[in-house]
Design an enzyme around this catalytic site. Structure first.
Site, PDB file in Angstrom:
ATOM      1  N   HIS A  86      -3.581   1.121   0.776  1.00  0.00           N
ATOM      2  CA  HIS A  86      -2.449   0.421   0.174  1.00  0.00           C
ATOM      3  C   HIS A  86      -2.038   1.058  -1.148  1.00  0.00           C
ATOM      4  CE1 HIS A  86      -1.541  -2.960   2.717  1.00  0.00           C
ATOM      5  NE2 HIS A  86      -2.794  -3.382   2.741  1.00  0.00           N
ATOM      6  N   CYS A 139       2.091   3.274   0.181  1.00  0.00           N
ATOM      7  CA  CYS A 139       3.407   2.847  -0.277  1.00  0.00           C
ATOM      8  C   CYS A 139       3.599   3.152  -1.767  1.00  0.00           C
ATOM      9  CB  CYS A 139       3.586   1.362  -0.024  1.00  0.00           C
ATOM     10  SG  CYS A 139       3.604   0.953   1.721  1.00  0.00           S
TER      11      CYS A 139
END
Length: 415
Positions: A86, A139
């Protein structure tokens, strides 16, 4: 040619609200690629995954491995860091009117965030004649080497808006429909929801079926897609679970990270704490305490009353010359010996996909393996351009980026 050494990190966050599927597979494939294609020695590759097979990819462990990677480097060495997991963005929390940016971060398994400033400072320590390549399949990864020259990018919201305005002027009907469509898509992407283009099916042409984990490429047809963005709300919920406190919120995130991890926290988090502690010591309570919230106020009051003074040392020993140094974003100078290949732009999300047969992967990581299998040696620029084209054909909205000097844009990837 000097030594070739690498650190590979894959985090699936099993059993949590943030669970992903493809990050361990990304790392396993990259490890084999480094050994079989690029001649790395097994002993020169350190792997951190949260599958219970070895050292956990905590913030402290990742920083330790990266510090060792760079600290042992000599001119002529080739350094490589791959991250699958993440990414998240921390908003400003100083309470200063001109502190309006974001800290782009990767998310270790224990939530001990590593910031863009941390990466920039790390690359600054790479000796001349040594190249450090970073692939971040996460991301918001386009900002991890902030201030590095953008060789391939230009997909920020400002530029997207400009392109949409041109579309609308050139064709008012179709342009307006495109504007609305992309505006809605951006809104969903910002919330962590990936919307594939209807005209695409995530199919990677010219490649075989799933196979086992040893496959060099994966058929991406009909893959189920999540994204690798940890929304701020989810980060806050996970920090509440770790602390047992319900009042963690924007305004006290960095404080909570410092409280949890102390000297193991990000250097930028520790510098932030020093600035905020100094503000309170100097009586500048006002909006700062109100902005930081009750948890921050109680915690800092306890510290300033002399309780647990040793816990303050990690922050107070930091060298900070101005409050601007801890603003969200980074003020560090441009690193000259680093290459960042990002899964997407700063304001975008990167995909974590699973095929109907259960094979999971990161969209960028899978594209890199497919391109290398088909083309062999490619430059950094060629790799990113080919990855952009491949992902677009597969229906992904993410746009990989390349951030480095002009010289390093045209050198071979990893070689």
């Amino acid at each position: 040619m000097g030594a070739k050494r690498a650190v590979l990190v894959g985090i699936n966050y099993p059993g949590t609200k943030a669970e992903l599927k493809g990050c361990h597979n990304d790392v396993a494939r990259m490890r084999r690629c480094l050994v079989d294609r690029f001649g790395f020695d097994e002993s020169g590759i350190r792997v951190l995954t949260d599958d219970g097979s070895g050292p956990q990819p905590t913030g402290a462990n990742i920083r330790r491995e990266l510090a060792r990677l760079v600290g042992d480097a000599c001119p002529g060495d080739l350094l490589f860091f791959h991250y699958s997991g993440h990414g998240t963005r921390l908003p400003a929390e100083t309470g200063q009117d001109d502190d309006t940016g974001y800290d782009e971060c990767i998310v270790p398994c224990d939530m001990n965030l590593i910031t863009d400033q941390d990466f920039t400072e790390l690359v600054r320590k790479v000796p001349n004649g040594c190249l450090f390549t970073i692939v971040s399949d996460s991301c918001h990864s386009g900002g991890l080497l902030d201030k590095a020259k953008e060789q391939i990018g230009n997909s920020t919201k400002q530029n997207q808006s400009s392109r949409r305005e041109l579309e609308e002027r050139s064709d008012s009907d179709s342009g307006f429909r495109a504007f609305l469509k992309e505006t809605v898509r951006d809104a969903f992407e910002s919330k962590g929801i990936h919307l594939p283009h209807r005209s695409h099916s995530h199919r990677q042409s010219g490649h075989g079926g799933d196979g086992d984990e040893g496959s060099r490429y994966i058929d991406t047809a009909d893959a189920h897609v999540k994204n690798r963005s940890l929304p701020l709300s989810t980060l806050i919920e996970m920090l509440k679970e770790k602390t047992g406190k319900d009042d963690v919120d924007v305004g006290s995130i960095r404080l909570t990270l410092f409280n949890l991890f102390g000297d193991d926290a990000s250097p930028k988090i520790k510098k932030f704490m020093k600035v905020m502690l100094n503000k309170l010591q100097q009586g500048q309570h006002g909006g700062v305490v109100g902005f930081m919230g009750a948890l921050a106020h109680e915690f800092l009051k306890a510290k300033l009353d002399g309780k647990h003074e040793e816990e303050l040392e990690p922050a107070m020993k930091q060298e900070v010359h101005s409050v601007q140094e801890v603003y969200a974003g980074t003020t560090a100078r441009v690193p000259s010996n680093g290459v960042l290949i990002s899964g997407c732009q700063t304001d975008q999300t990167s995909a974590d996909a699973t095929t109907p047969k259960g094979m999971s992967y990161g969209a960028l990581s899978n594209a890199i393996q497919a391109i290398l299998a088909e083309h062999g040696t490619v430059t950094n620029k060629e790799l990113v351009l080919k990855a952009r084209k491949m992902l677009s054909k597969q229906g992904y909205t993410q746009q990989p980026g390349l951030y480095c000097s002009d010289e390093h844009a045209d050198v071979a990837f990893i070689c």
